[in-house]
Design a protein around this motif. Structure first.
Motif, mmCIF file in Angstrom:
data_model
loop_
_atom_site.group_PDB
_atom_site.id
_atom_site.type_symbol
_atom_site.label_atom_id
_atom_site.label_comp_id
_atom_site.label_asym_id
_atom_site.label_seq_id
_atom_site.Cartn_x
_atom_site.Cartn_y
_atom_site.Cartn_z
ATOM 1 N N THR A 9 14.548 -17.795 37.553
ATOM 2 C CA THR A 9 15.149 -17.078 36.434
ATOM 3 C C THR A 9 14.169 -17.167 35.279
ATOM 4 O O THR A 9 13.788 -18.264 34.857
ATOM 5 N N GLY A 55 12.414 -11.467 30.763
ATOM 6 C CA GLY A 55 11.926 -10.184 31.239
ATOM 7 C C GLY A 55 10.454 -9.948 30.959
ATOM 8 O O GLY A 55 9.745 -9.357 31.763
ATOM 9 N N HIS A 64 18.901 -8.315 38.307
ATOM 10 C CA HIS A 64 19.481 -8.434 36.970
ATOM 11 C C HIS A 64 20.984 -8.266 37.089
ATOM 12 O O HIS A 64 21.465 -7.288 37.669
ATOM 13 N N GLU A 65 21.709 -9.224 36.562
ATOM 14 C CA GLU A 65 23.170 -9.235 36.609
ATOM 15 C C GLU A 65 23.694 -9.031 38.029
ATOM 16 O O GLU A 65 24.626 -8.266 38.276
ATOM 17 N N ALA A 82 11.323 -4.445 32.583
ATOM 18 C CA ALA A 82 11.729 -5.845 32.482
ATOM 19 C C ALA A 82 11.614 -6.367 31.053
ATOM 20 O O ALA A 82 12.356 -7.264 30.664
ATOM 21 N N LEU A 88 14.762 -6.577 29.271
ATOM 22 C CA LEU A 88 15.749 -7.549 29.729
ATOM 23 C C LEU A 88 15.489 -8.897 29.083
ATOM 24 O O LEU A 88 14.347 -9.329 28.974
ATOM 25 N N GLU A 94 16.730 -11.684 30.357
ATOM 26 C CA GLU A 94 16.577 -12.633 31.457
ATOM 27 C C GLU A 94 16.818 -11.907 32.772
ATOM 28 O O GLU A 94 17.671 -11.032 32.858
ATOM 29 N N CYS A 95 16.053 -12.268 33.786
ATOM 30 C CA CYS A 95 16.268 -11.704 35.112
ATOM 31 C C CYS A 95 15.863 -12.747 36.140
ATOM 32 O O CYS A 95 15.312 -13.788 35.814
#
Length: 83
Positions: free
Chosen positions: A7, A10, A33-34, A67, A70, A72-73
């Motif tokens: 984790t 992005g 993601h999610e 990314a 984002l 977090e991914c």
């Protein structure tokens, strides 16, 4: 096959994918993601790292742009089993 998940922010995705490609024992990388797979990168087994880098550079640039939006991914990395 062994798999690992990372984790990360992005804006760190591209560098992490490049690092993983250079390890040379990666079969597949998924950007999640999610809980949803955004992209899956199958890597050619046995292909020289330079060739993989050239082929995937435009894809990595697009991933980096997406990314970066984002916070977090997750990267799921499928590794080749060593015998």
């Amino acid at each position: 096959m062994a798999s690992e998940k990372f984790t990360i922010n992005g804006d760190q995705v591209v560098e992490k994918v490049k690092q993983l490609i250079h390890e040379g024992n990666i079969r597949r990388v998924r950007l999640i993601h999610e809980g949803k797979v955004l992209i899956e990168l199958p890597l050619s087994i046995g292909a020289p790292v330079a060739v993989i880098g050239i082929v995937w550079m435009p894809v990595l640039a697009a991933i980096g742009a997406a990314a970066a939006l984002l916070t977090e991914c997750t990267l799921e990395v499928e590794k080749i089993d060593k015998k």
